[in-house]
Every structure is written in C-alpha cells, then in structure tokens.
Enzyme design. Structure first.
Site, PDB file in Angstrom:
ATOM      1  N   LYS A 177       0.768  -1.293   0.002  1.00  0.00           N
ATOM      2  CA  LYS A 177       0.103   0.042   0.025  1.00  0.00           C
ATOM      3  C   LYS A 177       0.744   1.285  -0.016  1.00  0.00           C
ATOM      4  O   LYS A 177       1.630   1.477   1.228  1.00  0.00           O
ATOM      5  CB  LYS A 177      -0.655  -0.194   1.353  1.00  0.00           C
ATOM      6  CG  LYS A 177      -2.270   0.603   1.086  1.00  0.00           C
ATOM      7  CD  LYS A 177      -2.097   2.218   0.739  1.00  0.00           C
ATOM      8  CE  LYS A 177      -1.913   2.642   2.204  1.00  0.00           C
ATOM      9  NZ  LYS A 177      -1.726   4.306   1.509  1.00  0.00           N
ATOM     10  N   GLY A 230       6.465   4.959   9.031  1.00  0.00           N
ATOM     11  CA  GLY A 230       5.528   6.007   8.833  1.00  0.00           C
ATOM     12  C   GLY A 230       5.510   6.820  10.134  1.00  0.00           C
ATOM     13  O   GLY A 230       6.585   6.599  11.082  1.00  0.00           O
ATOM     14  N   SER A 231       4.506   7.324  10.537  1.00  0.00           N
ATOM     15  CA  SER A 231       4.526   8.090  11.879  1.00  0.00           C
ATOM     16  C   SER A 231       4.251   7.308  13.010  1.00  0.00           C
ATOM     17  O   SER A 231       3.597   5.990  12.935  1.00  0.00           O
ATOM     18  CB  SER A 231       3.333   9.393  11.710  1.00  0.00           C
ATOM     19  OG  SER A 231       2.091   8.636  11.626  1.00  0.00           O
ATOM     20  N   GLU A 233       2.046   7.505  15.314  1.00  0.00           N
ATOM     21  CA  GLU A 233       0.803   7.478  15.745  1.00  0.00           C
ATOM     22  C   GLU A 233      -0.032   6.506  14.710  1.00  0.00           C
ATOM     23  O   GLU A 233      -0.774   5.598  15.312  1.00  0.00           O
ATOM     24  CB  GLU A 233      -0.074   8.849  15.444  1.00  0.00           C
ATOM     25  CG  GLU A 233       0.176   9.846  16.214  1.00  0.00           C
ATOM     26  CD  GLU A 233       1.517  10.345  16.217  1.00  0.00           C
ATOM     27  OE1 GLU A 233       2.343  10.385  15.165  1.00  0.00           O
ATOM     28  OE2 GLU A 233       2.434  10.915  17.216  1.00  0.00           O
ATOM     29  N   GLY A 235       1.968   3.965  13.255  1.00  0.00           N
ATOM     30  CA  GLY A 235       2.413   2.565  13.903  1.00  0.00           C
ATOM     31  C   GLY A 235       1.397   2.096  14.894  1.00  0.00           C
ATOM     32  O   GLY A 235       1.477   0.971  15.188  1.00  0.00           O
ATOM     33  N   GLU A 252       9.113   1.028  11.354  1.00  0.00           N
ATOM     34  CA  GLU A 252      10.093   2.126  11.411  1.00  0.00           C
ATOM     35  C   GLU A 252       9.399   3.448  11.230  1.00  0.00           C
ATOM     36  O   GLU A 252       8.665   3.758  10.526  1.00  0.00           O
ATOM     37  CB  GLU A 252      10.857   2.044   9.867  1.00  0.00           C
ATOM     38  CG  GLU A 252      12.184   2.498  10.222  1.00  0.00           C
ATOM     39  CD  GLU A 252      12.506   4.016   9.489  1.00  0.00           C
ATOM     40  OE1 GLU A 252      12.149   4.529  10.409  1.00  0.00           O
ATOM     41  OE2 GLU A 252      12.837   4.013   8.666  1.00  0.00           O
ATOM     42  N   CYS A 286      13.636   9.864   8.026  1.00  0.00           N
ATOM     43  CA  CYS A 286      13.242   9.418   9.452  1.00  0.00           C
ATOM     44  C   CYS A 286      14.556   9.585  10.305  1.00  0.00           C
ATOM     45  O   CYS A 286      14.453   9.955  11.497  1.00  0.00           O
ATOM     46  CB  CYS A 286      12.998   7.961   9.003  1.00  0.00           C
ATOM     47  SG  CYS A 286      13.998   7.080   8.300  1.00  0.00           S
ATOM     48  N   GLU A 387       9.073  15.141  15.941  1.00  0.00           N
ATOM     49  CA  GLU A 387       9.632  15.228  14.591  1.00  0.00           C
ATOM     50  C   GLU A 387       9.032  15.968  13.698  1.00  0.00           C
ATOM     51  O   GLU A 387       7.807  16.339  13.572  1.00  0.00           O
ATOM     52  CB  GLU A 387       9.408  13.624  14.293  1.00  0.00           C
ATOM     53  CG  GLU A 387       9.621  13.558  12.669  1.00  0.00           C
ATOM     54  CD  GLU A 387       9.781  12.043  12.289  1.00  0.00           C
ATOM     55  OE1 GLU A 387       8.795  11.462  12.366  1.00  0.00           O
ATOM     56  OE2 GLU A 387      10.719  11.395  11.910  1.00  0.00           O
TER      57      GLU A 387
END
Ligand code: NAI
Ligand code: MG
Length: 485
Positions: A177, A230-231, A233, A235, A252, A286, A387
């Site tokens: 995705k 990704g972020s 949240e 995750g 990650e 990242c 971040e």
C-alpha cells in the site's frame, strides 16, 4: 498529454478500484496534476490478499528454489538499472526530491536488490543437540507467508524496493500500500517485477488511503506480517490492528536524532555533514539529525557556519540538476512545517537562516521551505521534541559528555545518532551510551545493503537491510526424529 489513470495490480492484472474512484497526485514543485490514482477499497485489499495467499500456497512461486529466487532478483536489479533515469525522474516529479539525490537512490537500490539476491542462497537452519542421544533435532526456516507493506511518501521507490526485496528473497508474497502522495514509482516497480518474471499474485499493489486500504490491510486476517514505515501514531494503530491474528510486525517510525559535535572534532567536516544530516531531502528523512548538540565553546561559531552552508544551498524544482533542495511533498507537509516554525519562534528561538516559506515566481505554485538553522533553542521546545519532517535544525550548546548523553537520550525516539570527535575513547563511550538503532561516528546517515538499520523505543522494532532483514521473513520450525523407532 492528459494525465494517466493508474490502476491497481492484483494477481498480475491491472484493475480499477471496485468503487470506481480515483484520487489525484501532484507535482509539489508547481502543483500540477501528474495522474489519477485508483482508490482501493477494503474489497480490493481482500482480493489482493487472496491472490497473495494463493500464490504463496500453491502457485508456481511456491515451487521456486532459492536459486530461482536469486535469479529473479538479479533480473529485477538489471531492469531497474536499465530504467534508472526513468525512476529517478518519477520520484523527483512526484515527491520533489532533487534529481541528483534520486539518481543516487536508484543506484543504491539496484545494489540492494543484488545484495538480497545473494542472501536468498544462504539461508540456513541448524542441527541441534538434545540431551537424549537417541534424538535427532534440527531447525528449518520457512517463509512467514503473506506480507503487507504500508509505506510513506518520502522515498517511494526506496521504500517499495526495501519491502519487496526480502519478500522475494524469502519466498513470501506481498501486498503493498503506497502513500497517498507518492504512488507512481511503486506502480512502475510492479510493472518491472512482472517483466522480470515475478509470478502473478506474488506482488500486488493497492494504492489508496491510509484509513481505507491501509487499515484494511493492517487488520486483514489473511496477512501474516506487516512492515510499516511512517509516523508513530499510525504505527500504534498498526500494532492494535495486528492483534486479531497476532501478525508479525516490523515498524520504522522516525525520530528526532541527535548529532553531537565535540570541540575536538574535525569541525569543517562536521559542519558540512550536519547540513546534509538535517536538510537532505528537505528534512523529510526518518533519521535526519535534527538536534545538533555542539560543545559550548564552539557552539556559536559552528551554528553560524552551518547556517552559512545551508543558506548557500540551491532550492528549486528537483528536475534542475543544480538543485540541492526540492519542495516539501505536499501543501499539508508545508503547513505542518510552517506551524512548527511559528511555534519555535514563539518559544524564543532565532533563525540564523531560513525561517519562513519561500515565495516569488519560482516558488509560489510549489511547497518550498528553506533550510532553517535555529539558535536560542532549548530541549523542551516543541520543535526540539517532535519530529518535524522538514528542513528545521535546532542547535543546542552543551558543557559535558555526561550531560549531552543524558539530553540526547531524553526523547521518546531512538533511530540514529551522530558523534563527532577525534577521541577514540569518547567515540566508543558514546556509541555504547546513546540509545539508538544506529550510531555514526565522524559521519552521518550512512546506509549500506549489508548493515542493519532500525529503531529502539518509539522509533520502531525490527531491522531493515542486512541479513537480519531477510531473516525476519522466516519462521523457525524445529524437527525431531526419534532414531530408536
Ligand atoms: P502516516 O504514518 O500517516 O502515513 C504513512 C503510511 O501509512 C501511508 O501509506 C498512509 O496511507 C498509511 N496510513 C495512514 N493511516 C493508516 C491507518 N490507520 N492504517 C494503515 N495505514 C495507514 O504519515 P503521514 O501522515 O504521511 O506523515 C505524518 C508525519 O509522520 C510526518 O510529518 C513525519 O513526521 C512522520 N513520517 C515518518 C516517516 C518515516 O520515515 N519514519 C515517513 C513519513 C512520515
Ligand atoms: Mg505528489
């Protein structure tokens, strides 16, 4: 030429989304429309997972030997090398990264696929030694099954290859995705995979929204493993979604990485590297080194030098070979970054360079933010804790080794950390003391196919690159044989 309508790849067939809907992807340098992308529904994800399951259990793929998988990965690497320029331009067009950067990325990804091809041939189990001499016991490694990958927009080709490579090396299958803002390179990679001879159903691409296609994949009972980048949240949502069938996860999730400069370092090299650490890909990295700790006696001069180098960077359309920094990926990201900037100023920081969105003829249609070096920042500021994922670097003076270790570690994140010093002892002490998945001494953000990368704490779990990355796509089976029978 009218923008194309991009379809989903399910079971080797390009198909429209079941709801018939599409969304737009644009060029962040000028806001122009690049393509209409099929918006996958939960039903499409269902079909993709079913295809991946069938390919894993009984398709021709289930009979591929390690040598076959190696040859396939080598063919895919050759095709990516053949089309390198096309892929570099595509990533630059869709997410803005400068062409020099995307060309370098593609070359690295070709090498990465060849590295995974090598690992495909060297997966080994063990012969174990039970105390009962009549027993023979060994372990075999079996591919974990159907993998789902949910990736971000900051390196769309990069993330796609990084998820696909170990899947092909291990004999798993994949439903990918892509991120809403960057679907084109993953789709072209899928085309290349078909050309390389990846059997139908082994690699499926479901473009669409996170809360729709992404959430459907993350919860799907037919998926054995999710790899997410990704972020934090999102995750956390992926972890919750995995509970239904106890999916294996690799996550990650970004960071707020410290880059620590001692006065005894090669300060010229450190200043150059600090700029790259914070501003490469316009800060949308990242492991960006966004907290620049500098020993107090050299802090002011060092911050000024970093700002001087940063202010010299050429900002513009990534397709221009002279461009050092392209636009941010989207209006949404520009507004996030601008909000962080306003907060930092309100909390007392000063910008030695940059500080506000760029405007003017070359910039108004795109999402350009200049490299920004902050002084008078402090550890509790929002811009220093969170971040940002944009080109904002906080410089922070420190007085002692002990103090800087504590401050560097005082974050929820733990992805990367940089240390600049000429003392061998200090290099070793800090490498051990810093809570991070990677520590770079007298360098920053180095990556190599052979070296694992990943996070601790809220930066994630699992490792990518290196042998470990492929190993995480296997599960161990123990086989016992009673030789007395
Ligand atoms: P995000 O984490 O929401 O998106 C990443 C991927 O997850 C996308 O493919 C998205 O469609 C998908 N997704 C979103 N919600 C989902 C859900 N409920 N279930 C399953 N999949 C879902 O990140 P976003 O919104 O693009 O960026 C927000 C911030 O996240 C950035 O400003 C940055 O701080 C951080 N980030 C970190 C990255 C990293 O490399 N670690 C990459 C991208 C963003
Ligand atoms: Mg875009």
């Amino acid at each position: 030429m009218a923008p194309r309508i991009e379809k989903l790849l399910i079971d080797g067939q390009w198909t429209e989304a079941s709801g018939g809907e599409t969304f737009e992807t644009i060029n962040p340098a000028d806001g122009s429309l690049l393509a209409h992308i099929a918006r996958a529904t939960a039903q499409d994800v269902d079909r993709a997972v079913a295809a991946a399951r069938a390919a894993f259990e009984q398709g021709p793929w289930s009979r591929f030997s390690p040598a076959d998988r190696q040859a396939l990965l080598m063919r895919l690497a050759d095709l990516l090398e053949r089309d390198a320029e096309h892929f570099a331009r595509l990533d630059t067009l869709e997410m803005g990264s400068p062409i020099r950067h995307t060309r370098g990325s593609v070359a690295m990804l070709v090498d990465l696929l060849r590295y995974f091809a090598g690992i495909a041939r060297s997966i080994e189990g063990t012969t174990n030694a039970p105390s009962d001499p009549g027993l023979f016991a060994c372990t075999v490694k079996e591919p974990v099954g159907v993998c789902g990958a949910i990736i971000p927009w900051n390196g769309p080709l990069w993330a796609s290859v990084l998820k696909l490579g170990p899947v092909l090396a291990s004999g798993c299958t994949l439903v990918l995705k892509p991120a809403e803002d960057a679907s084109l390179a993953p789709l072209r990679l899928a085309e290349l995979a078909l050309e390389a001879g990846v059997p139908d159903g082994v690699f499926n691409v479901v473009t669409g929204f996170g809360t729709e296609a992404g959430a459907a994949l993350a919860t799907h009972p037919g998926v054995d493993k999710i790899a997410f980048t990704g972020s934090v949240e999102t995750g956390q949502q992926i972890i919750r979604a995995s509970a239904g069938n106890l999916k294996r996860l690799s996550l990650e999730l970004g960071g707020k990485s410290p880059n620590i400069v001692f006065a005894d370092a090669n300060l010229e090299a450190a200043a150059q590297a600090a700029v790259g650490a914070a501003f490469a890909n316009s800060g949308q990295v990242c492991s960006a080194g966004t907290r620049l700790f500098v020993e107090r006696p050299v802090h002011r001069a060092f911050a000024a030098e970093v700002a001087r180098i940063a202010a010299d960077l050429k900002i513009g359309d990534g397709l221009d070979p002279q461009t050092d920094l392209g636009p941010l990926v989207s209006a949404r990201q520009l507004s996030r970054v601008s909000t962080h900037m306003e907060d930092a100023l309100a909390e007392g920081a000063q910008a030695l360079s940059g500080g506000a969105r760029l405007s003017g003829a070359d910039y108004d249609q795109g999402f350009f933010f200049p490299p920004t070096v902050l002084v008078d920042a402090h550890d509790e500021m929002r811009a220093v804790r969170e971040e940002i994922f944009g080109p904002i670097l906080a410089t922070l003076p420190f007085d002692s080794e002990h103090e800087v270790i504590a401050r560097a570690n005082a974050t929820q994140f733990g992805l990367g950390a940089g240390v600049w010093t000429s003392s061998v002892g200090r290099a070793h002490r800090l490498s051990r003391a810093l809570k991070a998945g990677s520590v770079w001494v007298n360098c920053y953000n180095r990556i190599d196919p052979a070296v694992p990368s990943g996070g601790v704490k809220a930066s994630g779990q699992g490792r990518e690159y290196g042998r470990q990355h492929v190993e995480e796509h296997f599960q161990l089976k123990s086989v016992w044989i009673d030789t007395a029978v």
